[in-house]
Motif scaffolding. Structure first.
Motif, PDB file in Angstrom:
ATOM      1  N   PRO A 205       0.986  -1.285   0.049  1.00  0.00           N
ATOM      2  CA  PRO A 205      -0.027   0.166   0.103  1.00  0.00           C
ATOM      3  C   PRO A 205       0.862   1.367  -0.015  1.00  0.00           C
ATOM      4  N   VAL A 206       0.269   2.371  -0.715  1.00  0.00           N
ATOM      5  CA  VAL A 206       0.801   3.491  -0.728  1.00  0.00           C
ATOM      6  C   VAL A 206       0.888   4.220   0.536  1.00  0.00           C
ATOM      7  N   PRO A 207       1.754   4.609   1.236  1.00  0.00           N
ATOM      8  CA  PRO A 207       1.610   5.390   2.768  1.00  0.00           C
ATOM      9  C   PRO A 207       0.703   6.527   2.539  1.00  0.00           C
ATOM     10  N   GLY A 208      -0.027   6.984   3.495  1.00  0.00           N
ATOM     11  CA  GLY A 208      -0.820   8.265   3.568  1.00  0.00           C
ATOM     12  C   GLY A 208      -2.258   7.743   3.143  1.00  0.00           C
ATOM     13  N   LYS A 209      -2.955   8.577   2.572  1.00  0.00           N
ATOM     14  CA  LYS A 209      -4.238   8.400   2.066  1.00  0.00           C
ATOM     15  C   LYS A 209      -4.484   8.372   0.424  1.00  0.00           C
ATOM     16  N   PRO A 210      -4.187   7.332  -0.137  1.00  0.00           N
ATOM     17  CA  PRO A 210      -4.074   7.196  -1.628  1.00  0.00           C
ATOM     18  C   PRO A 210      -5.481   7.078  -2.176  1.00  0.00           C
ATOM     19  N   ALA A 211      -5.430   7.451  -3.533  1.00  0.00           N
ATOM     20  CA  ALA A 211      -6.803   6.979  -4.103  1.00  0.00           C
ATOM     21  C   ALA A 211      -7.093   5.685  -4.004  1.00  0.00           C
ATOM     22  N   ALA A 212      -8.150   5.390  -4.326  1.00  0.00           N
ATOM     23  CA  ALA A 212      -9.020   3.883  -4.136  1.00  0.00           C
ATOM     24  C   ALA A 212      -8.084   2.859  -5.198  1.00  0.00           C
ATOM     25  N   GLY A 213      -7.436   1.966  -4.245  1.00  0.00           N
ATOM     26  CA  GLY A 213      -6.702   0.928  -5.248  1.00  0.00           C
ATOM     27  C   GLY A 213      -5.394   1.254  -5.724  1.00  0.00           C
ATOM     28  N   ALA A 214      -4.838   2.589  -5.320  1.00  0.00           N
ATOM     29  CA  ALA A 214      -3.485   2.764  -5.451  1.00  0.00           C
ATOM     30  C   ALA A 214      -2.462   1.964  -4.789  1.00  0.00           C
ATOM     31  N   THR A 215      -1.508   1.530  -5.292  1.00  0.00           N
ATOM     32  CA  THR A 215      -0.155   0.817  -4.926  1.00  0.00           C
ATOM     33  C   THR A 215       0.951   1.300  -5.557  1.00  0.00           C
ATOM     34  N   HIS A 216       1.955   0.866  -4.859  1.00  0.00           N
ATOM     35  CA  HIS A 216       3.296   1.083  -5.577  1.00  0.00           C
ATOM     36  C   HIS A 216       4.183  -0.184  -5.500  1.00  0.00           C
ATOM     37  N   GLU A 217       5.034  -0.455  -6.262  1.00  0.00           N
ATOM     38  CA  GLU A 217       5.765  -1.807  -6.274  1.00  0.00           C
ATOM     39  C   GLU A 217       6.982  -1.807  -5.456  1.00  0.00           C
ATOM     40  N   SER A 218       7.246  -2.828  -4.822  1.00  0.00           N
ATOM     41  CA  SER A 218       8.443  -2.966  -4.014  1.00  0.00           C
ATOM     42  C   SER A 218       9.450  -3.383  -5.009  1.00  0.00           C
ATOM     43  N   PRO A 219      10.816  -3.062  -4.700  1.00  0.00           N
ATOM     44  CA  PRO A 219      11.986  -3.421  -5.481  1.00  0.00           C
ATOM     45  C   PRO A 219      11.825  -5.237  -6.002  1.00  0.00           C
ATOM     46  N   VAL A 220      12.041  -5.146  -7.233  1.00  0.00           N
ATOM     47  CA  VAL A 220      12.239  -6.769  -7.558  1.00  0.00           C
ATOM     48  C   VAL A 220      13.330  -7.443  -6.955  1.00  0.00           C
ATOM     49  N   THR A 221      12.908  -8.707  -6.292  1.00  0.00           N
ATOM     50  CA  THR A 221      13.788  -9.554  -5.822  1.00  0.00           C
ATOM     51  C   THR A 221      14.111 -10.515  -6.701  1.00  0.00           C
ATOM     52  N   ILE A 222      15.272 -10.833  -7.033  1.00  0.00           N
ATOM     53  CA  ILE A 222      15.784 -11.893  -8.202  1.00  0.00           C
ATOM     54  C   ILE A 222      16.589 -13.007  -7.201  1.00  0.00           C
ATOM     55  N   HIS A 223      16.188 -14.368  -7.484  1.00  0.00           N
ATOM     56  CA  HIS A 223      16.862 -15.536  -6.920  1.00  0.00           C
ATOM     57  C   HIS A 223      16.909 -16.670  -7.605  1.00  0.00           C
ATOM     58  N   GLN A 224      17.901 -17.382  -7.587  1.00  0.00           N
ATOM     59  CA  GLN A 224      17.948 -18.445  -8.445  1.00  0.00           C
ATOM     60  C   GLN A 224      16.973 -19.579  -7.851  1.00  0.00           C
ATOM     61  N   SER A 225      16.277 -20.196  -8.907  1.00  0.00           N
ATOM     62  CA  SER A 225      15.292 -21.191  -8.605  1.00  0.00           C
ATOM     63  C   SER A 225      15.981 -22.498  -8.105  1.00  0.00           C
ATOM     64  N   PRO A 226      15.401 -23.101  -7.266  1.00  0.00           N
ATOM     65  CA  PRO A 226      15.818 -24.347  -6.741  1.00  0.00           C
ATOM     66  C   PRO A 226      15.872 -25.658  -7.729  1.00  0.00           C
ATOM     67  N   LEU A 227      16.745 -26.575  -7.367  1.00  0.00           N
ATOM     68  CA  LEU A 227      16.272 -27.458  -8.395  1.00  0.00           C
ATOM     69  C   LEU A 227      15.331 -28.316  -7.883  1.00  0.00           C
ATOM     70  N   LEU A 228      14.788 -29.116  -8.827  1.00  0.00           N
ATOM     71  CA  LEU A 228      13.332 -29.655  -8.960  1.00  0.00           C
ATOM     72  C   LEU A 228      13.361 -31.064  -8.361  1.00  0.00           C
ATOM     73  N   ASP A 229      12.221 -31.685  -7.439  1.00  0.00           N
ATOM     74  CA  ASP A 229      11.952 -32.864  -7.209  1.00  0.00           C
ATOM     75  C   ASP A 229      11.266 -33.539  -8.282  1.00  0.00           C
ATOM     76  N   LEU A 230      10.522 -32.790  -9.030  1.00  0.00           N
ATOM     77  CA  LEU A 230       9.335 -33.373 -10.107  1.00  0.00           C
ATOM     78  C   LEU A 230       9.005 -32.504 -11.173  1.00  0.00           C
ATOM     79  N   ILE A 231       9.040 -32.915 -12.557  1.00  0.00           N
ATOM     80  CA  ILE A 231       8.658 -31.975 -13.416  1.00  0.00           C
ATOM     81  C   ILE A 231       7.558 -33.051 -14.158  1.00  0.00           C
ATOM     82  N   GLY A 232       6.559 -32.349 -14.375  1.00  0.00           N
ATOM     83  CA  GLY A 232       5.376 -32.998 -15.057  1.00  0.00           C
ATOM     84  C   GLY A 232       5.017 -32.167 -16.176  1.00  0.00           C
TER      85      GLY A 232
END
Length: 328
Positions: A205-232
């Motif tokens: 949520p945007v701090p303060g008193k934003p218009a209805a539905g207003a948001t801002h995005e947090s920084p993108v977090t990038i991480h290496q995906s784990p090795l998988l147990d199952l692929i279907g």
């Protein structure tokens, strides 16, 4: 439906629907007629046969007439009702996704059996909760495989990929419908490409008193995906050279990107199997649905030293339907 001089009752509507769809050459016309009448009335099959003398309202007659005409012209029943059952769960279906087939349930069965055997061989207690498992469903479409596995393995984390953003939207709605959205991470991807790096964005949520539905995005977090147990996967496996022989319901109404795996139909398997070898952890399991007569082209791809315990499962018609293997 024919013009009625008297109020139309359920028994008559069913009889006329059977006749119309049979005359149009609709496969399984009896079932289709029942499903369309159930949809038009908002009732189940038990109600239909318990109330054969019930009068149908004019608005329902008009809706049924339209549905029958469209089905007779070749539109799949599932597109008209917007739903299909799979693994005893109801899934939303649109023209953007492949209609889930009963044969694909063998993918779920083989995957669960292989995971259970792995637990036995490791001497671990079989809780079947899937706690800690990392799973991928490649070419998820409606999400039927991912959602079914999430319901069976509530402790698992599932990545569901598809090249179609429209299909992913349907998959997300089906995950929400069955309350497994927290377990499944949907990714727009060609096969497993997007699983090399997973991006997570969270709106705050945007701090303060934003218009209805207003948001801002947090920084993108990038991480290496784990090795998988199952692929279907139920990959596209129909050859384009076979298109003319397909039923019109399939050829004219289901998405080409989910149907055709190349000119012969099995071209995608080589890339999928190679990528799976890189993404599965040792002992990880690969489970693939097969197209009709595609086993001779696919099985040699798993003859490499990378793979062990290769097995083939036939469907109820005796067709080789699923091939599974484990990463050495």
């Amino acid at each position: 439906m024919k013009p009625q001089t008297a109020p139309l009752i359920v028994r008559t509507a069913l009889r006329e629907a059977f006749a119309k769809l049979r005359a149009a050459g609709v496969p399984s016309h009896t079932l289709a007629a029942e499903l369309l009448l159930m949809h038009a009335l908002g009732r189940d099959r038990t109600w239909l046969y318990a109330h054969p003398e019930e009068v149908i309202r004019d608005s329902e007659v008009h809706l049924l007439t339209s549905l029958l005409a469209r089905r007779a012209a070749g539109e799949p029943t599932q597109h008209l009702t917007g739903k299909q059952e799979f693994w005893s769960l109801e899934f939303e279906v649109t023209p953007d996704v492949l209609i889930p087939r009963p044969e694909t349930e063998h993918v779920i069965e083989v995957a669960l059996d292989r995971l259970a055997l792995r637990e036995i061989h490791a001497g671990r207690k079989q809780t079947f909760s899937g706690e800690g498992l990392q799973i991928a469903d490649i070419g998820t479409g409606s999400g039927c495989i991912a959602v079914a596995l999430a319901k069976e393995l509530p402790g698992a984390r599932i990545y569901a990929t598809d090249i179609s953003s429209a299909a992913l939207a349907v998959g997300r709605r089906n995950a929400a419908r069955h309350s497994v959205s927290d377990q499944i991470h949907f990714l727009e991807s060609n096969l497993l490409d997007a699983l090399s790096v997973v991006e997570a964005q969270h709106a705050v949520p945007v701090p303060g008193k934003p218009a209805a539905g207003a948001t801002h995005e947090s920084p993108v977090t990038i991480h290496q995906s784990p090795l998988l147990d199952l692929i279907g996967s139920n990959p596209p496996y129909i050859g384009r050279r076979e298109a003319a022989a397909l039923m019109r319901e399939v050829r004219d109404h289901e998405p080409e990107v989910a149907l055709y795996g190349g000119e012969e139909g099995y071209e995608l398997y080589a890339d999928l199997i190679a990528q799976a070898a890189a993404r599965l952890k040792p002992g990880g399991i690969l489970v693939l649905e097969l197209g009709y007569n595609s086993l001779p082209a696919v099985q040699p791809l798993l003859d490499a030293p990378t793979w062990i315990n290769v097995g083939v499962t036939n469907d109820l018609a005796g067709i080789s339907r699923v091939i599974a293997a484990e990463r050495l």
